[in-house]
Design a protein around this motif. Structure first.
Motif, PDB file in Angstrom:
ATOM      1  N   LEU A 109     -35.858  22.512  31.014  1.00  0.00           N
ATOM      2  CA  LEU A 109     -37.103  23.172  30.591  1.00  0.00           C
ATOM      3  C   LEU A 109     -36.815  24.546  29.990  1.00  0.00           C
ATOM      4  CD1 LEU A 109     -39.645  22.364  33.463  1.00  0.00           C
ATOM      5  CD2 LEU A 109     -39.662  21.490  31.116  1.00  0.00           C
ATOM      6  N   LEU A 110     -35.920  25.283  30.621  1.00  0.00           N
ATOM      7  CA  LEU A 110     -35.563  26.601  30.095  1.00  0.00           C
ATOM      8  C   LEU A 110     -34.851  26.487  28.753  1.00  0.00           C
ATOM      9  CD1 LEU A 110     -34.508  28.398  33.386  1.00  0.00           C
ATOM     10  CD2 LEU A 110     -36.524  28.876  31.979  1.00  0.00           C
ATOM     11  N   MET A 111     -33.992  25.478  28.597  1.00  0.00           N
ATOM     12  CA  MET A 111     -33.331  25.268  27.298  1.00  0.00           C
ATOM     13  C   MET A 111     -34.378  24.990  26.218  1.00  0.00           C
ATOM     14  SD  MET A 111     -30.125  25.806  27.758  1.00  0.00           S
ATOM     15  CE  MET A 111     -30.449  26.914  29.122  1.00  0.00           C
ATOM     16  N   GLY A 112     -35.413  24.238  26.582  1.00  0.00           N
ATOM     17  CA  GLY A 112     -36.508  23.987  25.642  1.00  0.00           C
ATOM     18  C   GLY A 112     -37.234  25.262  25.276  1.00  0.00           C
ATOM     19  N   LEU A 113     -37.409  26.161  26.249  1.00  0.00           N
ATOM     20  CA  LEU A 113     -38.063  27.447  25.977  1.00  0.00           C
ATOM     21  C   LEU A 113     -37.182  28.340  25.096  1.00  0.00           C
ATOM     22  CD1 LEU A 113     -40.605  29.075  26.444  1.00  0.00           C
ATOM     23  CD2 LEU A 113     -39.675  29.817  28.648  1.00  0.00           C
ATOM     24  N   TYR A 114     -35.871  28.334  25.348  1.00  0.00           N
ATOM     25  CA  TYR A 114     -34.945  29.059  24.464  1.00  0.00           C
ATOM     26  C   TYR A 114     -35.073  28.535  23.027  1.00  0.00           C
ATOM     27  CZ  TYR A 114     -32.034  31.504  27.983  1.00  0.00           C
ATOM     28  OH  TYR A 114     -31.557  32.346  28.957  1.00  0.00           O
ATOM     29  N   LEU A 115     -35.084  27.210  22.893  1.00  0.00           N
ATOM     30  CA  LEU A 115     -35.177  26.597  21.567  1.00  0.00           C
ATOM     31  C   LEU A 115     -36.509  26.940  20.901  1.00  0.00           C
ATOM     32  CD1 LEU A 115     -33.922  24.747  19.424  1.00  0.00           C
ATOM     33  CD2 LEU A 115     -34.926  22.801  20.655  1.00  0.00           C
ATOM     34  N   LEU A 116     -37.598  26.859  21.641  1.00  0.00           N
ATOM     35  CA  LEU A 116     -38.913  27.199  21.095  1.00  0.00           C
ATOM     36  C   LEU A 116     -38.950  28.652  20.628  1.00  0.00           C
ATOM     37  CD1 LEU A 116     -41.810  26.147  20.617  1.00  0.00           C
ATOM     38  CD2 LEU A 116     -42.375  27.012  22.918  1.00  0.00           C
ATOM     39  N   LEU A 117     -38.393  29.541  21.431  1.00  0.00           N
ATOM     40  CA  LEU A 117     -38.343  30.957  21.048  1.00  0.00           C
ATOM     41  C   LEU A 117     -37.556  31.140  19.753  1.00  0.00           C
ATOM     42  CD1 LEU A 117     -38.823  33.963  21.583  1.00  0.00           C
ATOM     43  CD2 LEU A 117     -36.786  33.933  23.044  1.00  0.00           C
ATOM     44  N   GLU A 118     -36.419  30.481  19.637  1.00  0.00           N
ATOM     45  CA  GLU A 118     -35.627  30.636  18.420  1.00  0.00           C
ATOM     46  C   GLU A 118     -36.350  30.049  17.211  1.00  0.00           C
ATOM     47  OE1 GLU A 118     -31.241  30.112  16.447  1.00  0.00           O
ATOM     48  OE2 GLU A 118     -31.646  29.018  18.288  1.00  0.00           O
TER      49      GLU A 118
END
Length: 157
Positions: free
Chosen positions: A75-84
């Protein structure tokens, strides 16, 4: 460097490449806009963002390695990706739309996502959260600059 670090770095680089799809006429439109007098550091902005993206990739690697493959980590990796994605979309979308308001909105979404990500990462890795501070500190400056440019360029809303 670890396999996870290389993978995260490669994904960060590939997503960042999405920002290079600019049309010359869009870049020319932006180049002709008035800027605040205090914006003397504009030539350094690409280097600043490169540093911020590197810190973000390093932060994501720290989070991944603290609990690899868990549901929360994904989930956090998805949030990192969304932020980028929001961060990288800022320039091409704003230029394509020829709208500083669109840029301000994308920037503000990035600010909120950056703060949420930093607070979400903190319990897992203080070091990873610290590596997100350059984003959390710089992103509002970019968003404010774009918002300030609306006042100087009311035709570019």
């Amino acid at each position: 460097m670890s396999t996870s670090g290389l993978t995260i770095g490669a994904i960060t680089f590939l997503v960042a490449l999405g920002g290079v799809w600019l049309r010359l006429r869009d870049v020319q439109w932006f180049a002709h806009l008035k800027r605040p007098d205090w914006l003397s550091f504009e030539p350094a902005i690409p280097f600043i963002w490169t540093f911020i993206f590197a810190c973000g990739a390093w932060s994501a690697t720290q989070v991944w390695e603290s609990d690899p493959g868990s549901f929360v980590t994904w989930l956090l990796m998805g949030l990192y990706l969304l932020l980028e994605i929001f961060t990288v979309a800022y320039i091409p979308v704003m230029l394509r739309q020829r709208s500083l308001a669109v840029g301000t909105i994308l920037g503000a979404i990035g600010v909120v996502l950056g703060v949420v990500l930093t607070l979400s990462v903190w319990p897992l890795s203080g070091w990873a959260a610290l590596l997100l501070l350059p984003y959390v500190l710089w992103s509002p400056i970019g968003t404010y600059t774009t918002w300030e440019m609306i006042r100087l360029n009311p035709q570019a809303v």
